[in-house]
Structure formats: C-alpha cells, structure tokens
Design a protein around this motif. Structure first.
Motif, mmCIF file in Angstrom:
data_model
loop_
_atom_site.group_PDB
_atom_site.id
_atom_site.type_symbol
_atom_site.label_atom_id
_atom_site.label_comp_id
_atom_site.label_asym_id
_atom_site.label_seq_id
_atom_site.Cartn_x
_atom_site.Cartn_y
_atom_site.Cartn_z
ATOM 1 N N GLN A 118 15.023 5.514 -3.889
ATOM 2 C CA GLN A 118 16.417 5.340 -4.268
ATOM 3 C C GLN A 118 17.370 5.948 -3.235
ATOM 4 O O GLN A 118 18.329 5.320 -2.833
ATOM 5 C CB GLN A 118 16.665 5.959 -5.655
ATOM 6 C CG GLN A 118 15.870 5.307 -6.766
ATOM 7 C CD GLN A 118 16.253 3.858 -6.973
ATOM 8 O OE1 GLN A 118 17.364 3.444 -6.669
ATOM 9 N NE2 GLN A 118 15.335 3.053 -7.481
ATOM 10 N N THR A 119 17.118 7.179 -2.833
ATOM 11 C CA THR A 119 17.979 7.823 -1.836
ATOM 12 C C THR A 119 17.195 8.229 -0.596
ATOM 13 O O THR A 119 17.749 8.326 0.484
ATOM 14 C CB THR A 119 18.663 9.077 -2.425
ATOM 15 O OG1 THR A 119 17.658 9.959 -2.925
ATOM 16 C CG2 THR A 119 19.603 8.699 -3.553
ATOM 17 N N LYS A 120 15.920 8.506 -0.749
ATOM 18 C CA LYS A 120 15.045 8.838 0.371
ATOM 19 C C LYS A 120 13.618 8.573 -0.068
ATOM 20 O O LYS A 120 13.349 8.333 -1.228
ATOM 21 C CB LYS A 120 15.221 10.297 0.802
ATOM 22 C CG LYS A 120 14.817 11.296 -0.272
ATOM 23 C CD LYS A 120 14.978 12.720 0.218
ATOM 24 C CE LYS A 120 14.569 13.669 -0.902
ATOM 25 N NZ LYS A 120 14.604 15.046 -0.494
ATOM 26 N N GLY A 121 12.721 8.627 0.883
ATOM 27 C CA GLY A 121 11.322 8.451 0.546
ATOM 28 C C GLY A 121 10.894 6.999 0.500
ATOM 29 O O GLY A 121 11.688 6.090 0.691
ATOM 30 N N THR A 122 9.600 6.839 0.261
ATOM 31 C CA THR A 122 9.004 5.506 0.215
ATOM 32 C C THR A 122 7.966 5.473 -0.896
ATOM 33 O O THR A 122 7.274 6.452 -1.136
ATOM 34 C CB THR A 122 8.305 5.189 1.562
ATOM 35 O OG1 THR A 122 9.272 5.270 2.600
ATOM 36 C CG2 THR A 122 7.683 3.803 1.565
ATOM 37 N N VAL A 123 7.861 4.326 -1.544
ATOM 38 C CA VAL A 123 6.798 4.061 -2.503
ATOM 39 C C VAL A 123 5.923 2.973 -1.896
ATOM 40 O O VAL A 123 6.389 1.873 -1.623
ATOM 41 C CB VAL A 123 7.356 3.573 -3.865
ATOM 42 C CG1 VAL A 123 6.213 3.250 -4.814
ATOM 43 C CG2 VAL A 123 8.314 4.580 -4.458
ATOM 44 N N MET A 124 4.661 3.320 -1.648
ATOM 45 C CA MET A 124 3.695 2.326 -1.187
ATOM 46 C C MET A 124 2.837 1.970 -2.401
ATOM 47 O O MET A 124 2.211 2.847 -2.992
ATOM 48 C CB MET A 124 2.828 2.884 -0.060
ATOM 49 C CG MET A 124 3.586 3.156 1.223
ATOM 50 S SD MET A 124 4.363 1.714 1.978
ATOM 51 C CE MET A 124 2.958 0.711 2.394
ATOM 52 N N ARG A 125 2.836 0.706 -2.758
ATOM 53 C CA ARG A 125 2.154 0.258 -3.974
ATOM 54 C C ARG A 125 0.981 -0.649 -3.656
ATOM 55 O O ARG A 125 1.106 -1.611 -2.901
ATOM 56 C CB ARG A 125 3.128 -0.467 -4.886
ATOM 57 C CG ARG A 125 2.476 -1.027 -6.138
ATOM 58 C CD ARG A 125 3.472 -1.474 -7.161
ATOM 59 N NE ARG A 125 3.946 -0.281 -7.867
ATOM 60 C CZ ARG A 125 4.713 -0.322 -8.952
ATOM 61 N NH1 ARG A 125 5.105 -1.480 -9.439
ATOM 62 N NH2 ARG A 125 5.087 0.789 -9.540
ATOM 63 N N MET A 126 -0.160 -0.319 -4.251
ATOM 64 C CA MET A 126 -1.339 -1.172 -4.219
ATOM 65 C C MET A 126 -1.436 -1.831 -5.594
ATOM 66 O O MET A 126 -1.500 -1.137 -6.599
ATOM 67 C CB MET A 126 -2.608 -0.344 -3.986
ATOM 68 C CG MET A 126 -2.666 0.368 -2.667
ATOM 69 S SD MET A 126 -4.087 1.512 -2.556
ATOM 70 C CE MET A 126 -5.477 0.383 -2.666
ATOM 71 N N ILE A 127 -1.431 -3.154 -5.620
ATOM 72 C CA ILE A 127 -1.544 -3.874 -6.891
ATOM 73 C C ILE A 127 -2.864 -4.635 -6.887
ATOM 74 O O ILE A 127 -3.122 -5.447 -6.005
ATOM 75 C CB ILE A 127 -0.385 -4.870 -7.094
ATOM 76 C CG1 ILE A 127 0.962 -4.171 -6.998
ATOM 77 C CG2 ILE A 127 -0.533 -5.585 -8.441
ATOM 78 C CD1 ILE A 127 2.137 -5.121 -6.969
ATOM 79 N N PHE A 128 -3.665 -4.327 -7.873
ATOM 80 C CA PHE A 128 -4.957 -4.994 -8.020
ATOM 81 C C PHE A 128 -4.693 -6.234 -8.857
ATOM 82 O O PHE A 128 -4.792 -6.223 -10.074
ATOM 83 C CB PHE A 128 -5.966 -4.043 -8.657
ATOM 84 C CG PHE A 128 -6.192 -2.816 -7.806
ATOM 85 C CD1 PHE A 128 -7.217 -2.783 -6.885
ATOM 86 C CD2 PHE A 128 -5.358 -1.714 -7.914
ATOM 87 C CE1 PHE A 128 -7.426 -1.665 -6.083
ATOM 88 C CE2 PHE A 128 -5.554 -0.588 -7.121
ATOM 89 C CZ PHE A 128 -6.583 -0.572 -6.208
ATOM 90 N N VAL A 129 -4.296 -7.298 -8.174
ATOM 91 C CA VAL A 129 -3.747 -8.491 -8.805
ATOM 92 C C VAL A 129 -4.707 -9.177 -9.753
ATOM 93 O O VAL A 129 -4.388 -9.452 -10.888
ATOM 94 C CB VAL A 129 -3.269 -9.489 -7.722
ATOM 95 C CG1 VAL A 129 -2.700 -10.729 -8.363
ATOM 96 C CG2 VAL A 129 -2.234 -8.836 -6.834
#
Length: 143
Positions: A118-129
């Motif tokens: 939102q203001t800083k940082g990163t979300v790295m997402r692994m989705i097991f589709v």
C-alpha cells in the motif's frame, strides 16, 4: 548472504495443503525469500502467509517492508535480465532470480504474482491454481 539485518519473521494463515514438487517449490520460495531479505531494511519484518482464496485456490504470500517495486517496472520483473531501479541501487541484482522462479512456477502450474504494498513493500504471491496441475505434469513425464 545478508547478515546483521535483525529481521523479524512471522508465519501466519491457515493450515493448507497444495500438491506440487517439493524441490522446485522450495527453489521458488527460496528466491522470493532471498529477494525479500535483500531489499528489506534492517530492523523490519518479513511475513509469510498461507491461505485459500474465495474461489478455493491455495496461496502463499511473502510480504516485505522494502522500498517496493515501481509500478512501471511490475510488467517486466519476470523478464530475463531485468533489473529494476532498486536492484541497480543495491548493486546485487542479476535479473535472473525472478525469471527462473517464474519459469519453474509456470511448469508446475503455480501462478507467481507481484503486488506492490500500500505505501511500501512488496507482496509476492504463489497461487497453486489447479490442484491437479502437478499430477498431470508428473504423469506426462512418466509415460
């Protein structure tokens, strides 16, 4: 290796299971964690969250408090050799880590996404589709 950053790590979420290749999934996760540690400032936190989406897909997030990824760089972060502004500042990026992680993820049926914080940082997402995607790959290799 980064020493002396004094990072807090929390693991949260739901107890979920996904069928995948252990070795290569660890490779992907190791790359995401390596980047999170590399770009996180000292005395901050990393969070790992596992849960299930509303549509029933298992996901794993690696969340950092680093400078984040510039919005104009997001479409290119998985490109071979791409080094964003933060990677050039750190002088430690080769542009291969996320490329290799994405290549492996695609072969395992795992979706890999980056979401700016939102203001800083990163979300790295692994989705097991697809819970059966790995099984189909394994069967195909054995035939």
């Amino acid at each position: 290796m980064v020493y002396g950053k004094n990072l807090a790590v929390s693991i949260e979420g739901t107890d979920v299971k996904a069928i995948t290749d252990r070795k290569w999934c660890r490779f992907i996760l190791r790359q995401l964690l390596t980047n999170a540690v590399k770009y996180n400032p000292a005395n901050t936190a990393l969070m790992i969250v596992a849960d299930v989406t509303e549509t029933g897909q298992v996901f794993l997030d690696v969340i950092d408090e680093g400078p984040g990824i510039q919005p104009h760089e997001l479409p290119r972060i998985f490109d071979k050799g791409f080094t964003g502004e933060n990677g050039r500042i750190q002088n430690a990026a080769t542009g291969l880590g996320l490329y290799l992680a994405k290549t492996v993820a695609d072969k395992l049926g795992i979706t890999l996404k980056a979401q700016p914080g939102q203001t800083k940082g990163t979300v790295m997402r692994m989705i097991f589709v697809d819970p059966n995607a790995f099984e189909a790959v394994r069967r195909g290799a054995g035939e």
